[in-house]
Design a protein around this motif. Structure first.
Motif, mmCIF file in Angstrom:
data_model
loop_
_atom_site.group_PDB
_atom_site.id
_atom_site.type_symbol
_atom_site.label_atom_id
_atom_site.label_comp_id
_atom_site.label_asym_id
_atom_site.label_seq_id
_atom_site.Cartn_x
_atom_site.Cartn_y
_atom_site.Cartn_z
ATOM 1 N N PHE A 66 -4.806 6.592 7.152
ATOM 2 C CA PHE A 66 -3.943 5.936 8.134
ATOM 3 C C PHE A 66 -3.997 6.682 9.466
ATOM 4 N N GLY A 67 -3.378 6.090 10.439
ATOM 5 C CA GLY A 67 -3.249 6.802 11.704
ATOM 6 C C GLY A 67 -4.146 6.299 12.809
ATOM 7 N N LEU A 68 -5.246 5.594 12.460
ATOM 8 C CA LEU A 68 -6.129 5.090 13.527
ATOM 9 C C LEU A 68 -5.392 4.084 14.411
ATOM 10 N N ILE A 69 -4.547 3.261 13.791
ATOM 11 C CA ILE A 69 -3.821 2.251 14.565
ATOM 12 C C ILE A 69 -2.846 2.934 15.520
ATOM 13 N N ALA A 70 -2.236 4.021 15.048
ATOM 14 C CA ALA A 70 -1.321 4.764 15.916
ATOM 15 C C ALA A 70 -2.061 5.305 17.138
ATOM 16 N N GLU A 123 0.832 -1.200 0.000
ATOM 17 C CA GLU A 123 0.000 0.000 0.000
ATOM 18 C C GLU A 123 0.873 1.260 0.000
ATOM 19 N N ILE A 153 1.101 4.404 -2.755
ATOM 20 C CA ILE A 153 0.946 5.821 -2.424
ATOM 21 C C ILE A 153 2.160 6.629 -2.876
ATOM 22 N N LYS A 175 5.716 13.886 3.804
ATOM 23 C CA LYS A 175 4.357 13.794 4.346
ATOM 24 C C LYS A 175 3.711 12.449 4.046
ATOM 25 N N GLU A 176 3.987 11.895 2.856
ATOM 26 C CA GLU A 176 3.324 10.673 2.416
ATOM 27 C C GLU A 176 3.670 9.461 3.275
ATOM 28 N N LEU A 231 -2.079 14.632 11.770
ATOM 29 C CA LEU A 231 -1.885 13.493 12.666
ATOM 30 C C LEU A 231 -0.824 13.761 13.721
ATOM 31 N N HIS A 232 0.307 14.362 13.298
ATOM 32 C CA HIS A 232 1.439 14.407 14.230
ATOM 33 C C HIS A 232 1.193 15.317 15.427
ATOM 34 N N ALA A 282 -5.202 8.091 0.840
ATOM 35 C CA ALA A 282 -3.782 7.803 0.959
ATOM 36 C C ALA A 282 -3.149 8.569 2.119
ATOM 37 N N LEU A 283 -3.621 9.790 2.318
ATOM 38 C CA LEU A 283 -2.983 10.611 3.350
ATOM 39 C C LEU A 283 -3.730 10.560 4.678
ATOM 40 N N ILE A 329 -0.415 13.091 18.002
ATOM 41 C CA ILE A 329 0.562 12.133 18.539
ATOM 42 C C ILE A 329 1.548 12.861 19.453
ATOM 43 N N ILE A 361 4.387 9.542 6.682
ATOM 44 C CA ILE A 361 4.183 9.678 8.133
ATOM 45 C C ILE A 361 3.070 8.771 8.649
ATOM 46 N N GLY A 362 1.900 8.804 7.978
ATOM 47 C CA GLY A 362 0.782 7.983 8.441
ATOM 48 C C GLY A 362 1.137 6.507 8.469
ATOM 49 N N ILE A 363 1.818 6.060 7.419
ATOM 50 C CA ILE A 363 2.202 4.654 7.352
ATOM 51 C C ILE A 363 3.239 4.324 8.413
ATOM 52 N N TYR A 370 3.614 5.718 11.318
ATOM 53 C CA TYR A 370 2.960 5.653 12.627
ATOM 54 C C TYR A 370 2.195 4.340 12.785
ATOM 55 N N ASP A 371 1.545 3.898 11.722
ATOM 56 C CA ASP A 371 0.782 2.653 11.812
ATOM 57 C C ASP A 371 1.684 1.423 11.805
ATOM 58 N N GLN A 407 1.959 7.063 -6.607
ATOM 59 C CA GLN A 407 0.965 8.069 -7.008
ATOM 60 C C GLN A 407 1.432 9.477 -6.687
ATOM 61 N N THR A 412 9.482 13.336 12.254
ATOM 62 C CA THR A 412 8.205 13.708 11.655
ATOM 63 C C THR A 412 8.320 15.040 10.922
#
Lengths: 244, 263
Positions: free
Chosen positions: B226-230, A108, A112, A178-179, B163-164, B222-223, B167, A181-183, A185-186, A115, A173
Motif C-alpha cells: 500500500f501507499g502508492l496512492i497516498a 483487503e 490483513i 502498523k497494519e 511510509l510515514h 500486506a504491509l 508522507i 497505516i498503509g490502508i 493513507y490509501d 492474518q 500515525t
C-alpha cells in the motif's frame, strides 16, 4: 456542422489517451520486446474508451455541472443552514458507502488484520470489521463535505483546516497499529469517485459564487481535499478503537 | 456475446453509483426546494450521457488497457526480468530496478492525463478563473506530480523504508509552500491531490505496488504494497503550488508592479 463538432470532441479525447498508448507501446516493444497481444481487442477497447470519454465530458457540461450549481444556488437562496448541511453530508456519505473501490479495500484490510492476529480469523469477525471500516470511511466523507460547506459559508481559510488535519494524521500515525497505516493513507485516495468529484466541485463553486464576499476560485475549491484527508484520520481512529 | 455481458455489468454498476445522487437530488427537489430546475430535459440527457460515457470508458479500459498494464507491471517487477539485465545473480540492489522507476513515472503521468475527474476539475478551474488557469497547464502539472510521487513510492517499496517518514516530509513541504504560494491557488492545489487517483490510475498503480511487494525479497504485500496512492495524492499538491510560485516569481521579475495570477 454537427459532425465536425463531434469529430473535434473525439479528437480531444484521443489526445487525452495518447500518453497511455505511447507508454504501453514503448514498454511492450522496446523494453519487454514482446508483440502486443490481441491487437484487435486492444484497438476495439481503445475506441470504446475514446467514445466513452467524449460522451462523459459532454454529459458533464450538460448535466453534472449545471445540476451541482443549481442545487447550490437553490439551497443557498433558501437560506436554511440545516438543509444545506444535510444535503452536503448525505451527498458525501451516500456516494461513498457503496463505492466498489472502498468495499475492495475494506475486505483487503480485514484480511490483513485477520492474518496479523489483530482480530478473530472467523468470517463473521472479518465481515464485521470490514463493514465497520466502510461505515467509518463513508461517515468521514460525509462529515468532510459538511465541514467544507461550513468553511465556504463562514469563509475560513482552507489551509488552516488542511494543515491542522495533517498534524492530526501524523500524531495518529505514531499511535495507530502498523497494519492499518498503509490502508488508512490509501483510503483517502479511493473515496472520491468520478461522478462525485464534478458534482462536489460544482457544489463548492456554486456556493462560493452565490454567497456574497466569497471568491469561487479561493473558496469554491477544497471540498475534495477534505474528502481525501478526513478518511485517513477516521480509518486510523477506527483501528485504534478496535485494536485498543 | 461475452463482451455485451461485460458492458451491461459495467453499465449496471455505473447506474448503481449514480443512484444515491439521483435519489438525493429528487428528494431535495420534491420535499425541500419545491422549485423546478430550468432546462430539466437537458439535465437528464446530460446525466444519461455521463452514465453511458463512463460505462463505455470503463469497459474499454477493462478490455484494452488494464490487462496490458497489469501484465507489464507484473513482468517488470518479475525477478527474472530484472536479473536478465545483469550476469551474476547476487543481492538485488535498489538501483537494479531502473525500468520499474521509468515505467512507474511514465504510467503515472499517462493515466493522470486521461483521468476524467481531473479533466472535470481542470475544466471548472479554467472556467472560474476566466482562463488564467489553463486546463492543460493544470493537468500536466498534476501529472508530473503523480509521476514523481509514484516513482518515489516504488523506491520506498523496493528499499522498504517506512511510509510515514515520506508522507511527513511531504506534509512539511506542503505546509511551507502554503505560506508562500499565491492565495488563489491553494484550495485548487489541495483538491488536485484528491482527484488524481480514481478510475484509471488506481487499478494500474495498485497492481504495480502489490506486484513489487510480492517479488522484492523481504517485502510483505500486506504491509508494503500500500501507499502508492497516498504518494500519488500528495505530490500533485506540491507541483501545483510550486508551478504557481514559479509563475508568480517570473512574472514579478518581469513586471514588478503588476499583480500576477497563477498557472
Amino acid at each position: 456542422m454537427v459532425l465536425s463538432i463531434i469529430l473535434k470532441k473525439l479528437k480531444s479525447s484521443f489526445t487525452d489517451l495518447l500518453p497511455i498508448i505511447a507508454v504501453i507501446t514503448f514498454f511492450q516493444i522496446l523494453v519487454l520486446r514482446q508483440p502486443l497481444p490481441q491487437m484487435a481487442e486492444v484497438l476495439f477497447g481503445g475506441l470504446l474508451v475514446v467514445a466513452g470519454l467524449t460522451l462523459f465530458i459532454q454529459g458533464l457540461e450538460m448535466g453534472l455541472f449545471p445540476i451541482g450549481e443549481a442545487m447550490a444556488h437553490a439551497l443557498a437562496r433558501k437560506g436554511s443552514l440545516f438543509w444545506l448541511l444535510l444535503f452536503a453530508f448525505t451527498l458525501g456519505f451516500s456516494t461513498t458507502v457503496a463505492e466498489p473501490a472502498l468495499i475492495a479495500v475494506a475486505a483487503e484490510a480485514a484480511k490483513i488484520a485477520g492474518q496479523g492476529g489483530l482480530i478473530d480469523q472467523s468470517q463473521s469477525a472479518l465481515n464485521q470489521y470490514a463493514f465497520g471500516l466502510r461505515m467509518s470511511v463513508a461517515f468521514s466523507v460525509g462529515l468532510a463535505i459538511l465541514i467544507g460547506v461550513m468553511r465556504i459559508i463562514l469563509g475560513w481559510p482552507v489551509h488552516y483546516l488542511i494543515i491542522g488535519g495533517y498534524v492530526v494524521v501524523m500524531l495518529m500515525t505514531f499511535i495507530a497499529p502498523k497494519e492499518i497505516i498503509g490502508i488508512a493513507y490509501d483510503a483517502g485516495g479511493v473515496t472520491t469517485s468520478t461522478i462525485t468529484v464534478p458534482l462536489v466541485a460544482a457544489l463548492g463553486v456554486g456556493l462560493a459564487s452565490t454567497i456574497r464576499g466569497r471568491n469561487p476560485l479561493v473558496d469554491g475549491f477544497g471540498l475534495i481535499a477534505f474528502a481525501s484527508l478526513l478518511p485517513m484520520i477516521f480509518v486510523m481512529g477506527y483501528g485504534l478503537i478496535i485494536f485498543g | 456475446m461475452e463482451f455485451i455481458y461485460d458492458l451491461s455489468m459495467t453499465l449496471l454498476s455505473t447506474c448503481r453509483d449514480v443512484l444515491p445522487i439521483v435519489v438525493l437530488i429528487i428528494v431535495f427537489q420534491l420535499l425541500v426546494l419545491r422549485k423546478p430546475f430550468t432546462h430539466p430535459r437537458r439535465l437528464v440527457l446530460g446525466g444519461i450521457y455521463v452514465v453511458i460515457g463512463l460505462a463505455l470508458f470503463l469497459a474499454g479500459l477493462e478490455k484494452a488497457l488494464f490487462p496490458l498494464g497489469k501484465i507489464m507491471a507484473t513482468q517488470l517487477s518479475d525477478p527474472a526480468f530484472i536479473h536478465a539485465t545483469q550476469k551474476a545473480v547476487t543481492q538485488l540492489d535498489w538501483k537494479d530496478y531502473g525500468w520499474v522507476y521509468l515505467f512507474a513515472a511514465m504510467i503515472g503521468f499517462a493515466t493522470t492525463i486521461a483521468e476524467p475527474s481531473l479533466i472535470a476539475v481542470a475544466y471548472k478551474a479554467s472556467m472560474v478563473s476566466a482562463g488564467t488557469i489553463s486546463q492543460w497547464g493544470l493537468r500536466i502539472t498534476v501529472a508530473v506530480g503523480v509521476s514523481f510521487g509514484i516513482s518515489l513510492g516504488v523506491f520506498r517499496i523496493i528499499t522498504g523504508t517506512p511510509l510515514h517518514i515520506y508522507i511527513l516530509i511531504g506534509y512539511m513541504i506542503v505546509t511551507v509552500q502554503t505560506i508562500f504560494a499565491p492565495k488563489s491557488i491553494i484550495a485548487l492545489a489541495y483538491d488536485s491531490g484528491g482527484v488524481t487517483t480514481s478510475t484509471v490510475t488506481v487499478p494500474l498503480v495498485a497492481t504495480l505496488g502489490l506486484g513489487l511487494a510480492a517479488t522484492v525479497p523481504g517485502r510483505n504485500p500486506a504491509l508494503d504494497g500500500f501507499g502508492l496512492i497516498a504518494f500519488a495524492s500528495l505530490f500533485p499538491i506540491i507541483t501545483v503550488m510550486g508551478y504557481a510560485q514559479f509563475m508568480q516569481w517570473s512574472t514579478q521579475r518581469k513586471k514588478p508592479t503588476e499583480k500576477s495570477n497563477a498557472l
